[in-house]
Design a protein around this motif. Structure first.
Motif, PDB file in Angstrom:
ATOM      1  N   TYR A   1      48.072  -0.698  54.462  1.00 34.26           N
ATOM      2  CA  TYR A   1      47.140   0.205  53.787  1.00 34.26           C
ATOM      3  C   TYR A   1      47.833   1.547  53.539  1.00 34.26           C
ATOM      4  CZ  TYR A   1      43.516  -3.108  55.117  1.00 34.26           C
ATOM      5  OH  TYR A   1      42.770  -4.243  55.273  1.00 34.26           O
ATOM      6  N   SER A   2      47.250   2.342  52.667  1.00 32.29           N
ATOM      7  CA  SER A   2      47.768   3.691  52.445  1.00 32.29           C
ATOM      8  C   SER A   2      46.605   4.669  52.447  1.00 32.29           C
ATOM      9  CB  SER A   2      48.531   3.780  51.116  1.00 32.29           C
ATOM     10  OG  SER A   2      47.692   3.483  50.031  1.00 32.29           O
ATOM     11  N   VAL A   3      46.908   5.899  52.842  1.00 33.72           N
ATOM     12  CA  VAL A   3      45.894   6.955  52.873  1.00 33.72           C
ATOM     13  C   VAL A   3      45.730   7.500  51.452  1.00 33.72           C
ATOM     14  CG1 VAL A   3      45.340   9.247  53.764  1.00 33.72           C
ATOM     15  CG2 VAL A   3      46.450   7.573  55.247  1.00 33.72           C
ATOM     16  N   PRO A   4      44.491   7.651  50.968  1.00 37.05           N
ATOM     17  CA  PRO A   4      44.289   8.185  49.614  1.00 37.05           C
ATOM     18  C   PRO A   4      44.462   9.704  49.572  1.00 37.05           C
ATOM     19  CG  PRO A   4      42.179   7.697  50.609  1.00 37.05           C
ATOM     20  CD  PRO A   4      43.221   7.235  51.589  1.00 37.05           C
ATOM     21  N   ALA A   5      45.629  10.153  50.006  1.00 41.65           N
ATOM     22  CA  ALA A   5      45.984  11.573  49.984  1.00 41.65           C
ATOM     23  C   ALA A   5      47.484  11.642  49.709  1.00 41.65           C
ATOM     24  CB  ALA A   5      45.647  12.249  51.309  1.00 41.65           C
TER      25      ALA A   5
ATOM     26  N   GLY B   1      57.036   9.584  44.187  1.00 40.76           N
ATOM     27  CA  GLY B   1      56.309   8.494  43.543  1.00 40.76           C
ATOM     28  C   GLY B   1      54.818   8.589  43.760  1.00 40.76           C
ATOM     29  N   LYS B   2      54.410   8.955  44.974  1.00 38.59           N
ATOM     30  CA  LYS B   2      52.980   9.073  45.259  1.00 38.59           C
ATOM     31  C   LYS B   2      52.391  10.285  44.541  1.00 38.59           C
ATOM     32  CE  LYS B   2      49.639   8.392  48.965  1.00 38.59           C
ATOM     33  NZ  LYS B   2      49.429   8.168  50.416  1.00 38.59           N
ATOM     34  N   PHE B   3      53.143  11.391  44.485  1.00 36.72           N
ATOM     35  CA  PHE B   3      52.679  12.566  43.741  1.00 36.72           C
ATOM     36  C   PHE B   3      52.436  12.213  42.278  1.00 36.72           C
ATOM     37  CE2 PHE B   3      53.528  16.785  46.049  1.00 36.72           C
ATOM     38  CZ  PHE B   3      53.236  16.234  47.290  1.00 36.72           C
ATOM     39  N   ILE B   4      53.389  11.517  41.655  1.00 40.44           N
ATOM     40  CA  ILE B   4      53.264  11.125  40.242  1.00 40.44           C
ATOM     41  C   ILE B   4      52.073  10.194  40.055  1.00 40.44           C
ATOM     42  CG2 ILE B   4      54.357   9.809  38.386  1.00 40.44           C
ATOM     43  CD1 ILE B   4      57.069  10.908  39.492  1.00 40.44           C
ATOM     44  N   ASP B   5      51.927   9.260  40.989  1.00 36.83           N
ATOM     45  CA  ASP B   5      50.806   8.316  40.947  1.00 36.83           C
ATOM     46  C   ASP B   5      49.473   9.054  40.959  1.00 36.83           C
ATOM     47  OD1 ASP B   5      49.588   5.850  40.884  1.00 36.83           O
ATOM     48  OD2 ASP B   5      49.881   5.419  43.013  1.00 36.83           O
ATOM     49  N   PHE B   6      49.349  10.056  41.820  1.00 39.12           N
ATOM     50  CA  PHE B   6      48.117  10.828  41.914  1.00 39.12           C
ATOM     51  C   PHE B   6      47.870  11.653  40.644  1.00 39.12           C
ATOM     52  CE2 PHE B   6      47.535   9.359  46.044  1.00 39.12           C
ATOM     53  CZ  PHE B   6      46.343   9.834  46.574  1.00 39.12           C
ATOM     54  N   GLU B   7      48.920  12.176  40.057  1.00 35.97           N
ATOM     55  CA  GLU B   7      48.771  12.951  38.813  1.00 35.97           C
ATOM     56  C   GLU B   7      48.262  12.067  37.681  1.00 35.97           C
ATOM     57  OE1 GLU B   7      52.516  14.754  38.047  1.00 35.97           O
ATOM     58  OE2 GLU B   7      52.356  16.188  39.713  1.00 35.97           O
ATOM     59  N   LYS B   8      48.702  10.820  37.638  1.00 34.24           N
ATOM     60  CA  LYS B   8      48.253   9.887  36.604  1.00 34.24           C
ATOM     61  C   LYS B   8      46.779   9.563  36.732  1.00 34.24           C
ATOM     62  CE  LYS B   8      52.687   7.497  35.925  1.00 34.24           C
ATOM     63  NZ  LYS B   8      53.424   6.242  36.157  1.00 34.24           N
ATOM     64  N   ARG B   9      46.256   9.608  37.958  1.00 34.07           N
ATOM     65  CA  ARG B   9      44.866   9.261  38.188  1.00 34.07           C
ATOM     66  C   ARG B   9      43.910  10.381  37.786  1.00 34.07           C
ATOM     67  NH1 ARG B   9      45.215   6.759  44.326  1.00 34.07           N
ATOM     68  NH2 ARG B   9      47.045   5.440  43.999  1.00 34.07           N
ATOM     69  N   GLN B  10      44.411  11.589  37.646  1.00 33.68           N
ATOM     70  CA  GLN B  10      43.527  12.726  37.339  1.00 33.68           C
ATOM     71  C   GLN B  10      43.242  12.845  35.860  1.00 33.68           C
ATOM     72  OE1 GLN B  10      45.439  16.107  39.144  1.00 33.68           O
ATOM     73  NE2 GLN B  10      44.902  15.457  41.221  1.00 33.68           N
TER      74      GLN B  10
END
Length: 202
Positions: free
Chosen positions: A152-156, A193-202
């Motif tokens: 699992y991963s934390v949604p942060a 990678g996680k930072f970019i992923d989060f930016e795409k979701r916004q």
């Protein structure tokens, strides 16, 4: 060099096969353990340091010191200096046993111990290394590297699961063999990678 890993779960029969929490398709703990050891030692030398963020092994025997001795023999097959951060499956008894049998490797002890975590700087980032994922509040300069939650991963975006079952290993440019400790260059890839992923979701 410095590396990081978590949740090796040596000797843990509960994770064999396709388990819902942490699927590990091995036929036996011997095969699983040897795979982790071989992949670890292919990357890590005795001059390196590995931060192990908890849940070293899950194994019970009577008397309990026999279980500790078995786990200690496995740890001694791993290259490098090991900095052990206590996970929920790591008892203080195990840490005391390892400390009692600790020895020098080069000019420093083979093993060092922390109950909660380690705050460290590497390159231009600060990392807080813990077993459990933490919500650090307003601390934008700190990245929490953790284990505990397996696939699992934390949604942060500032929490990075560096366990050997982590789904966030998919952020890497190339896959690492199962059980291989991560370099901090690879950690940086996961963070970005996680930072970019989060930016795409916004």
């Amino acid at each position: 060099m410095k590396f990081v890993t978590a949740d090796t779960h040596f000797l843990d029969e509960h994770l064999l096969g396709i388990d819902r929490f942490a699927p590990r398709p091995f036929t036996s703990v011997d095969v699983m353990d040897q795979t982790i050891i071989e992949h670890w030692n292919a990357r890590v030398s005795d001059q390196d340091t590995v931060y192990h963020l908890g849940d070293i092994a899950v194994y019970f025997a009577k008397p309990q010191k026999d279980a500790y001795a078995t786990i200690f023999r496995l740890l001694n097959q791993l290259n490098g200096h090991l900095i052990l951060i206590k996970g929920n499956h790591d008892s203080r008894g195990l840490f005391k046993y390892i400390a009692k049998h600790n020895y020098d490797l080069g000019n420093q002890p083979k093993f060092a111990f922390y109950d909660v975590g380690v705050l460290m700087k590497y390159d231009h980032r600060q990392y807080y290394l813990t077993h459990y994922p933490l919500m650090l509040g307003i601390a934008p300069q700190i990245i929490n590297l953790h284990g505990h939650i397996h696939h699992y991963s934390v949604p942060a975006k500032r929490n990075i699961n560096v366990g050997i079952d982590s789904p966030e290993l998919d952020y890497l440019d190339r896959p690492v063999p199962f059980g291989t400790p991560l370099s901090f260059a690879e950690v940086e890839q996961m963070v970005n990678g996680k930072f970019i992923d989060f930016e795409k979701r916004q």
